[in-house]
Design a protein around this motif. Sequence first.
Motif, PDB file in Angstrom:
ATOM      1  N   ILE B 128       9.047   2.723  19.640  1.00 34.36           N
ATOM      2  CA  ILE B 128       8.896   1.872  18.444  1.00 34.36           C
ATOM      3  C   ILE B 128       9.355   0.448  18.777  1.00 34.36           C
ATOM      4  O   ILE B 128       8.686  -0.537  18.481  1.00 34.36           O
ATOM      5  N   LEU B 129      10.501   0.389  19.439  1.00 34.65           N
ATOM      6  CA  LEU B 129      11.046  -0.915  19.843  1.00 34.65           C
ATOM      7  C   LEU B 129      10.098  -1.614  20.822  1.00 34.65           C
ATOM      8  O   LEU B 129       9.886  -2.832  20.736  1.00 34.65           O
ATOM      9  N   GLY B 130       9.509  -0.842  21.730  1.00 32.22           N
ATOM     10  CA  GLY B 130       8.561  -1.385  22.709  1.00 32.22           C
ATOM     11  C   GLY B 130       7.362  -2.009  22.014  1.00 32.22           C
ATOM     12  O   GLY B 130       6.881  -3.076  22.423  1.00 32.22           O
ATOM     13  N   TYR B 131       6.904  -1.355  20.945  1.00 29.88           N
ATOM     14  CA  TYR B 131       5.755  -1.867  20.189  1.00 29.88           C
ATOM     15  C   TYR B 131       6.099  -3.208  19.534  1.00 29.88           C
ATOM     16  O   TYR B 131       5.347  -4.182  19.648  1.00 29.88           O
ATOM     17  N   ILE B 132       7.260  -3.256  18.879  1.00 24.68           N
ATOM     18  CA  ILE B 132       7.683  -4.498  18.205  1.00 24.68           C
ATOM     19  C   ILE B 132       7.873  -5.611  19.240  1.00 24.68           C
ATOM     20  O   ILE B 132       7.424  -6.743  19.057  1.00 24.68           O
ATOM     21  N   LEU B 133       8.532  -5.250  20.358  1.00 24.28           N
ATOM     22  CA  LEU B 133       8.788  -6.253  21.397  1.00 24.28           C
ATOM     23  C   LEU B 133       7.496  -6.766  22.034  1.00 24.28           C
ATOM     24  O   LEU B 133       7.408  -7.936  22.413  1.00 24.28           O
ATOM     25  N   ALA B 134       6.475  -5.900  22.123  1.00 22.15           N
ATOM     26  CA  ALA B 134       5.195  -6.335  22.706  1.00 22.15           C
ATOM     27  C   ALA B 134       4.626  -7.483  21.874  1.00 22.15           C
ATOM     28  O   ALA B 134       4.120  -8.470  22.425  1.00 22.15           O
ATOM     29  N   ILE B 135       4.743  -7.362  20.553  1.00 23.96           N
ATOM     30  CA  ILE B 135       4.228  -8.420  19.663  1.00 23.96           C
ATOM     31  C   ILE B 135       5.093  -9.684  19.804  1.00 23.96           C
ATOM     32  O   ILE B 135       4.562 -10.793  19.955  1.00 23.96           O
ATOM     33  N   LEU B 136       6.410  -9.492  19.805  1.00 21.98           N
ATOM     34  CA  LEU B 136       7.310 -10.650  19.913  1.00 21.98           C
ATOM     35  C   LEU B 136       7.145 -11.375  21.252  1.00 21.98           C
ATOM     36  O   LEU B 136       7.096 -12.609  21.307  1.00 21.98           O
ATOM     37  N   VAL B 137       7.060 -10.586  22.333  1.00 18.15           N
ATOM     38  CA  VAL B 137       6.892 -11.182  23.673  1.00 18.15           C
ATOM     39  C   VAL B 137       5.583 -11.964  23.743  1.00 18.15           C
ATOM     40  O   VAL B 137       5.526 -13.067  24.294  1.00 18.15           O
ATOM     41  N   SER B 138       4.522 -11.418  23.125  1.00 19.69           N
ATOM     42  CA  SER B 138       3.220 -12.110  23.182  1.00 19.69           C
ATOM     43  C   SER B 138       3.283 -13.428  22.417  1.00 19.69           C
ATOM     44  O   SER B 138       2.780 -14.449  22.911  1.00 19.69           O
ATOM     45  N   ILE B 139       3.920 -13.426  21.247  1.00 15.70           N
ATOM     46  CA  ILE B 139       4.027 -14.671  20.463  1.00 15.70           C
ATOM     47  C   ILE B 139       4.849 -15.700  21.243  1.00 15.70           C
ATOM     48  O   ILE B 139       4.445 -16.864  21.385  1.00 15.70           O
ATOM     49  N   ALA B 140       6.004 -15.251  21.779  1.00 16.92           N
ATOM     50  CA  ALA B 140       6.887 -16.165  22.521  1.00 16.92           C
ATOM     51  C   ALA B 140       6.189 -16.727  23.756  1.00 16.92           C
ATOM     52  O   ALA B 140       6.266 -17.932  24.036  1.00 16.92           O
TER      53      ALA B 140
END
Lengths: 182, 149
Positions: B128-140
């Motif tokens: 779940i955390l990996g999914y959220i981080l994938a979105i955050l990493v892509s935006i950053a």
Amino acid sequence: MKQKAVSQDRVKERKGAPYHGVYFLGLVVFVYSLLFLFQPEKIKLSLKISTDVLLQILPSLLLIILLMGIMNYFVNPETVSKYVGKGSGIKGWLLAIFTGILSHGPVYVWYPLLKDLRNQGMKSGLIAAFLYSRAIKIPLLPLMFYNFGIPFVVILICYIVVASIVQGWVIQMAEKQVLLQT
Amino acid sequence: MRKRKQKDGKKGIASAFRKASKSFATSLPIMLSVILVVGLFRTFVSNRMLSAVFSGEVLRDTVIGALIGSISAGNPVNSYIIGGELVKENVSLIAITSFLVAWVTVGIVQFPAEATILGRRFACVRNILGYILAILVSIATVNTLGMIQ
């Protein structure tokens, strides 16, 4: 008392684990058999692809068994604790991230080794950091550079390293929280 | 005395490898299952099917990109190839990045193996955390790239 409950849970989990695998394998075989009735050609192709994958990962599997054997012989819980356990500090994070980046083969072949290391005292947060940093694939960097450009890839790698620390830290905190609640 | 030590050492090595093989063997059924699911996935889900999901709307594409990356299985080379094609089709770079990152950090196909071997709670939180981080990493990543260029 609390710790005893947690360890009993872990023992239960370990005892049940092999059977879960067998049940899941049974389910997958059932799905294959069912689909074979309707699309035999596609199922034959799936089996061929799976066999190819298995042959491709065979060297990695053997390497993991070798590493596990060496680890069982030379590494004891004190060593694990020193390098990737509670007292490992920044050294532990660096080790988890670098070994994650250098590790190759599919992620699931690494699970048994990580489980053994955790049983010997490796922090769950460092396991998560190891698994996340595997997103950086050094042999595939040229292809990434070609498709997306060097600046994009360099920035992405930096953020992946940061994210691996964030994920490890959150999992570490979550584990502490769970231990406190149980 | 030395012979006895050598004999003990050999016994120790043999027992260490026996233990390792046993430990590995317990994980084998679940690993075989994952390999078989990967075979099914690659046969029934083509690269074209994965690319067709992107609509051009950045937010929707980013969330869907991470989702498609999460359920996809196989060598990351495929994700780079699909990603390269999506760049040519002018799909948002944020969506493509979330797809690329989720492909290698979230594993729905591998989830049964991860949950069985490393624990269900660990696997749930990590994915779940990996999914959220994938979105955050892509935006950053894309925003940082925009600032630099």
